[in-house]
Design a protein around this motif. Structure first.
Motif, PDB file in Angstrom:
ATOM      1  N   ILE A  14       0.833  -1.200   0.000  1.00  0.00           N
ATOM      2  CA  ILE A  14       0.000   0.000   0.000  1.00  0.00           C
ATOM      3  C   ILE A  14       0.866   1.248   0.000  1.00  0.00           C
ATOM      4  CG2 ILE A  14      -0.179   0.059   2.532  1.00  0.00           C
ATOM      5  CD1 ILE A  14      -3.169   0.792   2.125  1.00  0.00           C
ATOM      6  N   GLY A  15       0.311   2.354  -0.426  1.00  0.00           N
ATOM      7  CA  GLY A  15       1.026   3.618  -0.486  1.00  0.00           C
ATOM      8  C   GLY A  15       0.355   4.512  -1.505  1.00  0.00           C
ATOM      9  N   HIS A  16       0.800   5.765  -1.590  1.00  0.00           N
ATOM     10  CA  HIS A  16       0.165   6.694  -2.519  1.00  0.00           C
ATOM     11  C   HIS A  16       0.508   6.335  -3.960  1.00  0.00           C
ATOM     12  CE1 HIS A  16      -2.110  10.225  -3.385  1.00  0.00           C
ATOM     13  NE2 HIS A  16      -1.136  10.789  -4.045  1.00  0.00           N
ATOM     14  N   SER A  17      -0.346   6.775  -4.854  1.00  0.00           N
ATOM     15  CA  SER A  17      -0.145   6.505  -6.277  1.00  0.00           C
ATOM     16  C   SER A  17       1.203   7.043  -6.743  1.00  0.00           C
ATOM     17  CB  SER A  17      -1.277   7.167  -7.077  1.00  0.00           C
ATOM     18  OG  SER A  17      -1.160   6.878  -8.431  1.00  0.00           O
ATOM     19  N   GLY A  18       1.937   6.223  -7.494  1.00  0.00           N
ATOM     20  CA  GLY A  18       3.218   6.655  -8.056  1.00  0.00           C
ATOM     21  C   GLY A  18       4.426   6.333  -7.213  1.00  0.00           C
ATOM     22  N   GLU A  19       4.234   5.717  -6.042  1.00  0.00           N
ATOM     23  CA  GLU A  19       5.365   5.420  -5.163  1.00  0.00           C
ATOM     24  C   GLU A  19       6.070   4.104  -5.522  1.00  0.00           C
ATOM     25  OE1 GLU A  19       6.570   7.519  -3.282  1.00  0.00           O
ATOM     26  OE2 GLU A  19       5.060   8.802  -2.380  1.00  0.00           O
ATOM     27  N   GLY A  20       5.435   3.286  -6.390  1.00  0.00           N
ATOM     28  CA  GLY A  20       6.103   2.059  -6.838  1.00  0.00           C
ATOM     29  C   GLY A  20       5.567   0.776  -6.254  1.00  0.00           C
ATOM     30  N   LYS A  21       4.319   0.771  -5.781  1.00  0.00           N
ATOM     31  CA  LYS A  21       3.734  -0.430  -5.166  1.00  0.00           C
ATOM     32  C   LYS A  21       3.664  -1.588  -6.153  1.00  0.00           C
ATOM     33  CE  LYS A  21      -0.158   1.408  -4.407  1.00  0.00           C
ATOM     34  NZ  LYS A  21       0.203   2.552  -5.269  1.00  0.00           N
ATOM     35  N   THR A  22       3.098  -1.315  -7.323  1.00  0.00           N
ATOM     36  CA  THR A  22       2.911  -2.385  -8.309  1.00  0.00           C
ATOM     37  C   THR A  22       4.255  -2.911  -8.803  1.00  0.00           C
ATOM     38  OG1 THR A  22       0.779  -1.448  -8.966  1.00  0.00           O
ATOM     39  CG2 THR A  22       1.836  -2.956 -10.527  1.00  0.00           C
ATOM     40  N   THR A  23       5.222  -2.012  -8.967  1.00  0.00           N
ATOM     41  CA  THR A  23       6.560  -2.439  -9.375  1.00  0.00           C
ATOM     42  C   THR A  23       7.201  -3.303  -8.295  1.00  0.00           C
ATOM     43  OG1 THR A  23       6.800  -0.411 -10.673  1.00  0.00           O
ATOM     44  CG2 THR A  23       8.818  -1.626 -10.172  1.00  0.00           C
ATOM     45  N   LEU A  24       6.981  -2.962  -7.024  1.00  0.00           N
ATOM     46  CA  LEU A  24       7.502  -3.778  -5.932  1.00  0.00           C
ATOM     47  C   LEU A  24       6.867  -5.172  -5.956  1.00  0.00           C
ATOM     48  CD1 LEU A  24       9.212  -4.106  -3.388  1.00  0.00           C
ATOM     49  CD2 LEU A  24       7.310  -3.161  -2.062  1.00  0.00           C
ATOM     50  N   CYS A  25       5.565  -5.234  -6.180  1.00  0.00           N
ATOM     51  CA  CYS A  25       4.899  -6.541  -6.285  1.00  0.00           C
ATOM     52  C   CYS A  25       5.504  -7.354  -7.423  1.00  0.00           C
ATOM     53  CB  CYS A  25       3.400  -6.352  -6.516  1.00  0.00           C
ATOM     54  SG  CYS A  25       2.500  -5.692  -5.101  1.00  0.00           S
ATOM     55  N   GLU A  26       5.803  -6.687  -8.530  1.00  0.00           N
ATOM     56  CA  GLU A  26       6.386  -7.364  -9.694  1.00  0.00           C
ATOM     57  C   GLU A  26       7.747  -7.962  -9.332  1.00  0.00           C
ATOM     58  OE1 GLU A  26       5.329  -8.033 -13.871  1.00  0.00           O
ATOM     59  OE2 GLU A  26       4.269  -7.375 -12.074  1.00  0.00           O
ATOM     60  N   ALA A  27       8.556  -7.181  -8.588  1.00  0.00           N
ATOM     61  CA  ALA A  27       9.873  -7.667  -8.175  1.00  0.00           C
ATOM     62  C   ALA A  27       9.749  -8.835  -7.196  1.00  0.00           C
ATOM     63  CB  ALA A  27      10.676  -6.522  -7.538  1.00  0.00           C
ATOM     64  N   MET A  28       8.778  -8.772  -6.300  1.00  0.00           N
ATOM     65  CA  MET A  28       8.562  -9.871  -5.352  1.00  0.00           C
ATOM     66  C   MET A  28       8.171 -11.150  -6.091  1.00  0.00           C
ATOM     67  SD  MET A  28       6.499  -7.631  -2.479  1.00  0.00           S
ATOM     68  CE  MET A  28       6.253  -8.861  -1.214  1.00  0.00           C
ATOM     69  N   LEU A  29       7.303 -11.026  -7.083  1.00  0.00           N
ATOM     70  CA  LEU A  29       6.877 -12.193  -7.862  1.00  0.00           C
ATOM     71  C   LEU A  29       8.031 -12.762  -8.685  1.00  0.00           C
ATOM     72  CD1 LEU A  29       3.370 -10.915  -9.066  1.00  0.00           C
ATOM     73  CD2 LEU A  29       3.829 -12.643  -7.316  1.00  0.00           C
ATOM     74  N   LEU A  30       8.910 -11.881  -9.174  1.00  0.00           N
ATOM     75  CA  LEU A  30      10.086 -12.337  -9.922  1.00  0.00           C
ATOM     76  C   LEU A  30      11.004 -13.150  -9.009  1.00  0.00           C
ATOM     77  CD1 LEU A  30      11.873 -12.207 -12.533  1.00  0.00           C
ATOM     78  CD2 LEU A  30      12.944 -10.196 -11.512  1.00  0.00           C
TER      79      LEU A  30
END
Length: 685
Positions: A14-30
């Protein structure tokens, strides 16, 4: 894997829009081996932002779910939208999670939205890790960001690592408790000697972490006082207890985009975040005994789960996302829904990886998954074993705070548009669509302009219906301020029976919406025609003489008139009343009334002055203020026209911290300048 509750972590990102949440999820899944390469938000190729609207907007709109396995532990990650307009999605996701990772940028400040996330997690008792993202950027400021956090949350923060920096960029990290240092490489983190430049800082942080650990466990506190130190395992234990109670918030750093520090984050999620069976406050109401019970996370207990999200998938149909609190879910089971008093048969069971639904045979207590084709089960509903009557509290959703008028772009599609929006409310409880009885407009109400725009686009994508959004009409009213007498005569002769009606009416202000009086003497107006005069006047009240708005606060007294033995009729007297109404209202000093709302704004003290000043600029009158801790609630009376887009403005004033409610209070006379504008606008339209 034979997964049990102790092997599950449910974590919201969670966090404000544009902080990189979805990118972090992508890295975790990788790192978890779920994907073989990281997608990009900009390219619309991430696992979590899979919806077409999310791809076009390049931001998260919906809560999405995926899972990975890390060191024998299943981690369910929920990527929650950061933009304020999708707060309802955040409430759904956090209802299913046992912990959260707050992602903030390394910009040297406490970013917008971070405070509300932290406060919400603390209020719900959700353990939290803060991940300072963007440490690959040349201007990354870890120390400044940490300082800003410490100023706000003094005594709660526990930085458990130090970034290793080179040329302004993070090249590795030092795990303070484990006393191990790593550098980033293409093969993953590689252990290196602890740099001399970080040793003194490490010693200071270790002492601080030991003290924090001791404060969260009485036995450790005694040992700390006796020995002056704790072992590594004891420090971890104390920190973990502090995290579980919300007294400690670990802080880490890295770069989601460069996949740096993410492996360390996964390690610490496994080490520090509570397991599914350590969950607290899983309270439900036992309807048979009418008492609150704690639902222990037991794999072999009677089944209990809650639906936390509902979606309509184009391929799978209706999907209900569920969090299992107790028991095991298997295909073919029959479950009871106490919310709707119905039984549901479970068909297919899925685990989720973004848009992909993978079939599984069963899910166990503590896990998250989805089931399809439930006929009478929606978001917030409980599913439990037949024979038990257990119900979880509903998920709380924010009320709509912004409204726009909506109409179909193509004639004849109004009913389809309304039906489409109504269907969409099954997935999103934070908006509503209804007809305004005052203005006749269909009004779409939601959390903000972006939210309403997304709803309109979703309607187009799903049902092929184009709509237009516009500012809703303010339901002004008209009234009179003086007494006037008016005469209405309707006379028409066209061969045969004619039409004749004649009435004299006195108009005067009153407290009621409309009142009618009769002072006729001597049969000037026969008794059978007096109701027709009243009816004619009532019908005219729907449209005033100034700008066509409904009229209120008028008492009309019929005091004289005349009739014709042959040509008079009810219709003729209704027509005469209409003539009298128009003349009488025009001569009774008519005025425009505007709706005034009771506005309540709850805001942190640091923004109080700005909010009160803004309310005054909106012609508002502050009537009261109440302080409870750090929050002050300002109560004011404000014209509706001045707060049409208040939700957006309040977010800007308070960095997303302010909350408000408003309700209709009364009508008041509009200022002359505004009244002139309203009248001029009505003539244009």
């Amino acid at each position: 894997m034979n997964i049990t509750a102790k092997d599950i972590r449910n974590v919201a990102v969670i966090g404000h829009s544009g902080e990189g949440k979805t990118t972090l999820c992508e890295a975790m899944l990788l790192n978890g081996g779920v994907i073989d390469r990281m997608g990009k938000v900009e390219d619309g190729t991430t696992v979590m932002d899979f919806d077409e609207l999310e791809k076009s907007k390049k931001l998260s709109i919906y809560t999405s779910v995926a899972n990975l396995t890390w060191k024998g532990v299943k981690i369910n990650i929920l990527d929650l939208p950061g933009f304020y307009d999708f707060e309802g999605e955040r409430h759904e996701g956090l209802a299913a999670c046992g912990a959260a990772v707050l992602v903030i940028g390394a910009n040297g400040i406490l970013p917008i939205g971070a405070e509300s996330v932290v406060e919400y997690c603390l209020r719900l008792g959700k353990p939290l890790i803060i991940f300072i993202n963007g440490m690959d950027k040349a201007n990354a400021d870890y120390a400044g960001t940490l300082h800003a956090l410490e100023e706000k949350y003094a005594g709660k923060l526990a930085p458990i690592q130090l970034p290793v920096m080179a040329e302004g960029k993070m090249t590795g990290y030092l795990n303070v408790i484990q006393e191990r240092c790593y550098k980033f490489s293409t093969q993953g983190p590689q252990e290196i000697p602890i740099p001399d430049s970080l040793k003194s800082q490490m010693d200071e942080m270790q002492a601080s972490l030991m003290e924090t650990a001791a404060e969260n466990d009485e036995l450790l506190l005694d040992k700390y006082f006796e020995d002056g130190k704790l072992t590594k395992d004891e420090t971890v234990h104390g920190i973990r207890k502090g995290i579980a109670t919300g007294n400690v918030i670990p802080v880490m750093a890295g770069s989601a985009l460069q996949n740096r520090g993410v492996i360390n984050l996964l390690d610490e999620i496994v080490r520090y975040m509570p397991t599914a069976n350590e969950r607290k406050n899983s309270l439900a109401t036992d309807l048979s005994a009418d008492e609150l019970v704690n639902v222990a996370c037991e794999e072999d207990g009677p089944f209990a789960a809650q639906v936390f999200k509902t979606v309509h998938d184009p391929y799978s149909g209706k999907l209900n996302y569920i969090k299992i609190f107790r028991g095991r879910l298997k295909s073919g089971m029959t479950l009871y829904n106490p919310n709707t008093d119905t039984e549901e048969r479970i068909g297919q069971i899925f685990i989720l990886k973004g848009k992909k639904c993978e079939l599984v045979n069963e899910l166990t207590a503590g896990d998250i998954g989805a089931v399809n084709k439930l006929s009478a089960t929606d978001t917030g509903n409980t599913l439990c074993a037949v024979g038990t009557k257990l119900i979880f509290d509903p998920i709380r959703f924010p009320r709509p705070s912004l409204s726009l008028a909506v109409k179909a772009a193509n004639k004849g599609e109004e009913d389809k548009m309304f039906a489409g929006f109504t269907k969409m409310t099954e997935e999103d409880y934070t908006f509503a669509v209804e007809k305004n009885s005052e203005t006749g407009e269909l009004v779409l109400s939601g959390q903000g302009e972006i939210h309403l725009e997304i709803l309109a686009k979703k309607l187009k994508l799903r049902y092929g219906i184009d709509v237009k959004l516009s500012e809703p009409r303010i339901p002004y009213r008209e009234t009179i301020r003086a007494v006037s007498n008016a005469e209405g005569k309707h006379k028409k002769q066209s061969g045969g029976h004619g039409q004749y009606g004649h009435c004299k009416v006195r108009f005067e202000p009153c407290e009621e919406q409309f009142a009618f009086g009769d002072e006729v003497v001597g049969g000037a107006v026969p008794r059978q025609y007096i109701p027709a005069v009243e009816k004619g006047l009532k019908e005219c009240m729907a449209k005033g003489v100034l700008a066509g708005y409904p009229v209120t606060g008028v008492r009309a007294v019929l005091y004289d008139g005349s009739y014709h033995d042959v040509d008079s009729s009810e219709m003729a007297f209704k027509a005469a009343a209409a003539i009298a109404f128009k003349e009488g209202i025009k001569n009774a000093s008519p005025a425009i009334l505007e709706p005034v709302m009771k506005l309540k704004v709850a805001v942190n003290g640091e923004y109080l002055g700005a909010v009160m000043g803004d309310v005054s600029k909106r012609r508002g009158r502050i009537s009261d203020s109440r302080t409870d801790g750090d929050i002050t609630t300002v109560i004011a009376e404000v014209p509706l026209a001045e707060i049409a887009k208040y939700s957006t403005d309040l977010r800007g004033l308070t960095r997303g911290q302010g909350r408000f409610t408003c309700e209709f209070l009364r009508y008041e006379e509009a200022p002359p300048q505004l009244a002139e504008k309203i009248i001029a606008d009505s003539k244009k339209g």
